[in-house]
Enzyme design. Structure first.
Site, short mmCIF file in Angstrom:
data_model
loop_
_atom_site.label_atom_id
_atom_site.label_comp_id
_atom_site.label_asym_id
_atom_site.label_seq_id
_atom_site.Cartn_x
_atom_site.Cartn_y
_atom_site.Cartn_z
N HIS A 136 37.81 57.49 44.70
CA HIS A 136 36.59 57.56 44.34
C HIS A 136 36.53 58.84 43.42
CE1 HIS A 136 32.06 56.56 44.31
NE2 HIS A 136 32.15 57.81 44.39
N GLU A 137 36.31 59.99 44.26
CA GLU A 137 36.31 61.43 43.88
C GLU A 137 37.10 61.56 42.58
OE1 GLU A 137 33.71 63.18 44.26
OE2 GLU A 137 32.94 61.56 45.70
N GLU A 196 28.89 55.29 39.37
CA GLU A 196 29.37 54.98 40.89
C GLU A 196 30.32 53.76 41.22
OE1 GLU A 196 29.24 56.74 43.77
OE2 GLU A 196 28.77 58.20 42.24
ZN LIG Z 1 30.51 59.07 43.43
#
Ligand SMILES: [Zn+2]
Length: 267
Positions: A136-137, A196
């Site tokens: 994710h990062e 996101e």
């Molecule tokens: Zn994030």
């Protein structure tokens, strides 16, 4: 004067919108990648020099962070090379460090400069969940969400014009600190909802490609939500990444695609 500046900023930002090679979405990117990566190296070095870096020579957790991070970086690299899009990772020089801090957090700066805080590990509990967070990062950096977030900070501070030549090192440090939440206990800026979802989606695919079971994402996000209930102050990671029914439902939706990439690591 203010009006003229605003018009100028809008013109500058329209001109600086480019279509993202990873996501296909139009995004604000005011700062050339090479410059952002060079700035990130400076900020990363400063951050490490002011933090307690856990040496990986004799520490299983620090070794794990490097191992999981490198596997994801390799998976992303072979995926984009295979698609003839290796240029997406131009200038990437990966580094993975574990920081001794009770903060529940992790981030990746442009150019592949990654930090995991020891406070995150009781919540990830296993390598696959750590892979989900790192995937994710890392997606935030590779899909240039960080360029977008930093560009917005430039505009907010009135630095829309000749980026780079007019901005001092103190101002750069404070922008990076805001975006990544570099101070102890500091919260990084929230990414947009689109960013996101993209980071969840691609991050899940990348962790599966790296050989980690993407299904670990669901219990991980549930553990993150209960970590918030058990502490007075919400974890840093959770404040910028709310774990709600929407997030979990979307992750479940990405799961069949992620599982199609999943080949377990042979041990
Ligand atoms: Zn994030």
């Amino acid at each position: 004067m203010k009006k003229i500046f605003l018009l100028f900023s809008i013109a500058a930002s329209l001109a600086a919108c480019s279509t993202n090679a990873v996501t296909g979405r139009k995004q604000l990117s005011l700062i050339p990648d090479e410059q952002l990566q060079a700035d990130a190296v400076t900020q990363y070095r400063t951050f490490l020099s002011e933090s307690r870096v856990v040496s990986s020579s004799n520490n299983r957790d620090a070794e794990m962070v490097k191992r999981v991070g490198s596997r994801i970086a390799n998976a992303i690299t072979s995926y984009y090379n295979g698609q003839g899009k290796g240029a997406i990772l131009a200038g990437y020089n990966w580094e993975f460090n574990l920081i001794d801090s009770k903060d529940v957090n992790a981030w990746c700066m442009p150019g592949g400069k990654v930090v995991v805080y020891t406070g995150l590990l009781p919540v990830t509990q296993n390598e696959a969940a750590l892979a989900v967070v790192l995937g994710h990062e890392i997606t935030h950096a590779v899909a240039k969400h960080s360029n977008e977030a930093i560009s917005k900070q430039y505009l907010l501070q009135g630095i829309g014009g000749v980026v780079g030549s007019t901005i001092g090192s103190e101002q750069k440090a404070s922008i990076f600190s805001n975006v990544f939440g570099l101070g102890a206990g500091a919260y990084g800026l929230k990414n947009s909802r689109n960013s996101e979802y993209e980071a969840d989606h691609f991050g899940l695919l990348f962790s599966a490609m790296a050989g980690y079971n993407p299904q670990e994402a669901i219990p991980f996000w549930n553990r993150m939500a209960s970590a918030a209930q058990n502490s007075q102050k919400p974890p840093e990671f959770l404040s910028s990444h709310p774990s709600d029914a929407n997030r979990i439902n979307r992750l479940k939706g990405y799961m069949p695609e992620a599982l199609s990439f999943y080949k377990p690591i042979k041990r």
